[in-house]
Design an enzyme around this catalytic site. Structure first.
Site, PDB file in Angstrom:
ATOM      1  N   GLU A 171       0.846  -1.191   0.000  1.00 31.11           N
ATOM      2  CA  GLU A 171       0.000   0.000   0.000  1.00 31.11           C
ATOM      3  C   GLU A 171       0.883   1.244   0.000  1.00 31.11           C
ATOM      4  O   GLU A 171       1.839   1.347   0.754  1.00 31.11           O
ATOM      5  CB  GLU A 171      -0.921  -0.004   1.216  1.00 31.11           C
ATOM      6  CG  GLU A 171      -1.944  -1.126   1.184  1.00 31.11           C
ATOM      7  CD  GLU A 171      -2.963  -1.008   2.297  1.00 31.11           C
ATOM      8  OE1 GLU A 171      -3.307   0.132   2.668  1.00 31.11           O
ATOM      9  OE2 GLU A 171      -3.419  -2.049   2.782  1.00 31.11           O
ATOM     10  N   CYS A 276      28.643 -20.218  18.590  1.00 32.23           N
ATOM     11  CA  CYS A 276      28.219 -18.812  18.645  1.00 32.23           C
ATOM     12  C   CYS A 276      26.713 -18.622  18.774  1.00 32.23           C
ATOM     13  O   CYS A 276      26.246 -17.993  19.727  1.00 32.23           O
ATOM     14  CB  CYS A 276      28.714 -18.067  17.400  1.00 32.23           C
ATOM     15  SG  CYS A 276      30.514 -17.960  17.300  1.00 32.23           S
ATOM     16  N   LYS A 332      28.690 -27.913  11.175  1.00 29.10           N
ATOM     17  CA  LYS A 332      28.591 -27.552   9.771  1.00 29.10           C
ATOM     18  C   LYS A 332      29.826 -28.076   9.047  1.00 29.10           C
ATOM     19  O   LYS A 332      30.778 -28.573   9.672  1.00 29.10           O
ATOM     20  CB  LYS A 332      28.449 -26.044   9.583  1.00 29.10           C
ATOM     21  CG  LYS A 332      29.681 -25.232   9.932  1.00 29.10           C
ATOM     22  CD  LYS A 332      29.449 -23.764   9.586  1.00 29.10           C
ATOM     23  CE  LYS A 332      30.711 -22.941   9.810  1.00 29.10           C
ATOM     24  NZ  LYS A 332      30.505 -21.517   9.413  1.00 29.10           N
ATOM     25  N   ARG A 339      30.563 -28.468  19.197  1.00 31.39           N
ATOM     26  CA  ARG A 339      29.770 -27.805  20.241  1.00 31.39           C
ATOM     27  C   ARG A 339      28.362 -27.489  19.747  1.00 31.39           C
ATOM     28  O   ARG A 339      28.183 -26.842  18.730  1.00 31.39           O
ATOM     29  CB  ARG A 339      30.486 -26.529  20.698  1.00 31.39           C
ATOM     30  CG  ARG A 339      31.717 -26.796  21.535  1.00 31.39           C
ATOM     31  CD  ARG A 339      32.503 -25.542  21.809  1.00 31.39           C
ATOM     32  NE  ARG A 339      33.139 -25.015  20.597  1.00 31.39           N
ATOM     33  CZ  ARG A 339      33.902 -23.932  20.578  1.00 31.39           C
ATOM     34  NH1 ARG A 339      34.120 -23.245  21.692  1.00 31.39           N
ATOM     35  NH2 ARG A 339      34.439 -23.533  19.437  1.00 31.39           N
TER      36      ARG A 339
END
Length: 445
Positions: A171, A276, A332, A339
């Site tokens: 909009e 992290c 990964k 961890r």
């Protein structure tokens, strides 16, 4: 009887009816006329019809009033309350009626169903070829159900083609968004490319997908927008409490177009982990609680991540395989950091439930693990050495479930050891796995 579908013209204008003259419908009607198409607007509201028929915008939207006035001057626009009349005069119908929320929060498709049924009845009486395009926001599966319940006879005999074409209009900038869309997606029954003439209408850059995918992407986009706004507001509330300028914080965040404002991290897959993200989310939530600032979105990130892990375990159990080979144990690829790795939790849980677990991760060298990384394994998986295999064939075994968490083995090597007795659960999108002889399943696809 088969119906030829040469209703569009690449060289000339199209005749289009737009059902629903609210925000989306009025903007769509005006912008189509600017492109040279002849438009018939349809609505149950006589007031909206009369307004559009005079070339007046029924809503406030920059640029729309001028478009409609020009359309009337060029005799490209008229409006009616009669469905059959609009269908008879056009080759394509766009359904833009509202889909409001019910009291329960569920979507209300009454208006869509009503219009769809009326268009279907008109086509049965007129026996003409036609295209129907849904633009109303609908949950995945809605187009399929509408076709099955209201239009199946017309579709099966080739009289009607049905598309889902979600709108991404804001909009205040809707006219510009229509003419220069940030995203164009077309849903077809089978996800196959529609005729070139239809692609000419929506733009050759549009991505063609199945109906349900096109429906889902609209909800994904709007939910993502809502999540971004909520995230910025929560950072803002906490920053305000800490006397920090959160506009500066978010401005800096947006400067990172490699990780923050990019496709990175926006692929469904493994739960997040590592040294992290979980730690920092916990710390920020602890700080907000200490300061008395309630941050529901941030407070539920870890809860959602844990639910994602439970869903993964459920899929593994559903495979009904006692032997499980895990490709990649660290959180990964290209790291030995274990961890808060989701795969450590998966392995530990499966062992506790009696599964035979084998692990292949070339990045892991137990002798070199140190510090908190080593303490984690000593505490959670002291028997890891007996599960870890350097030999891919031994890790994969002759049968069982392969949980592919990382691309830690070449496809050519996997092809030599994977058999039809295996099943593969792909966690992060490794397309080449589909070519292996095992039965393939994606984690979130």
């Amino acid at each position: 009887m088969r119906f030829p579908h040469n209703v569009f013209s690449l060289c000339g204008a199209m005749k289009i009816s737009v059902f629903g003259l609210g925000y989306v419908g009025a903007v769509t009607a005006g912008c189509l006329t600017r492109q040279g198409h002849s438009v018939v607007g349809v609505d149950v509201s006589a007031q909206k019809v009369e307004s559009l028929d005079r070339g007046e915008a029924p809503i406030i939207e920059p640029g729309l009033e001028d478009l409609l006035k020009q359309a009337k001057q060029r005799q490209l626009l008229r409006a009616t309350t009669r469905v059959a009349e609009a269908v008879a005069a056009t080759d394509l119908s766009l359904v833009c009626v509202g889909t409001p929320s019910a009291i329960t929060g569920a979507i209300d498709l009454r208006f869509v169903r009503q219009v769809t049924e009326q268009i279907g009845d008109a086509l049965r009486a007129q026996k003409k070829a036609h295209s129907l395009v849904f633009r109303s926001t609908m949950l995945p599966g809605s187009t399929q159900r509408l076709v099955k319940e209201l239009l199946s006879d017309l579709v099966e005999r080739g009289q009607l083609r049905v598309f889902y074409y979600p709108e991404f209009l804001r909009e205040g900038t809707a006219v510009e968004d229509f003419l220069k869309p940030s995203l164009a997606v077309v849903g077809t029954r089978d996800g196959q490319q529609p005729a070139a003439e239809f692609m000419e209408l929506v733009g050759q850059g549009a991505t063609v997908v199945p109906w349900s995918t096109a429906e889902m992407v609209k909800y994904a986009c709007n939910s993502f927008h809502a999540a971004k706004i909520t995230f910025a507001n929560e950072i803002g509330r906490l920053g305000k409490q800490l006397n920090i300028d959160s506009t500066a914080v978010m401005s800096l965040l947006c400067q990172d177009t490699k990780l923050n404002l990019s496709p990175y991290y926006l692929r469904p897959g493994n739960p997040f982990g590592g040294s992290c993200l979980p730690k920092d989310v916990r710390a920020l939530n602890q700080l907000s609680r200490r300061e008395g600032v309630h941050l529901p979105l941030l407070e539920n990130l870890l809860t959602s991540n844990e639910q994602h892990l439970r869903h993964l375990l459920q899929l593994i159990e559903r495979a009904e395989q006692n032997e499980v080979a895990i490709l990649g144990l660290s959180f990964k690829s290209n790291t030995d950091d274990l961890r808060e790795s989701a795969m450590v939790e998966v392995a530990q849980t499966l062992l506790g439930r009696g599964y035979q677990v084998r692990i292949y991760d070339p990045q892991l060298n137990l002798a070199k693990l140190v510090g908190s990384n080593k303490r984690l394994i000593d505490t959670k998986m002291p028997h890891l050495a007996s599960l870890l295999h350097d030999d891919l064939a031994l890790a994969i075994g002759q049968k069982g479930l392969i949980v592919a968490a990382q691309r830690c083995a070449a496809i050519a090597k996997l092809a030599k050891v994977v058999t039809p007795e295996h099943q593969i659960l792909d966690l992060n999108g490794w397309p080449e796995l589909r070519a292996l002889p095992a039965r393939y399943e994606g984690f979130c696809w």
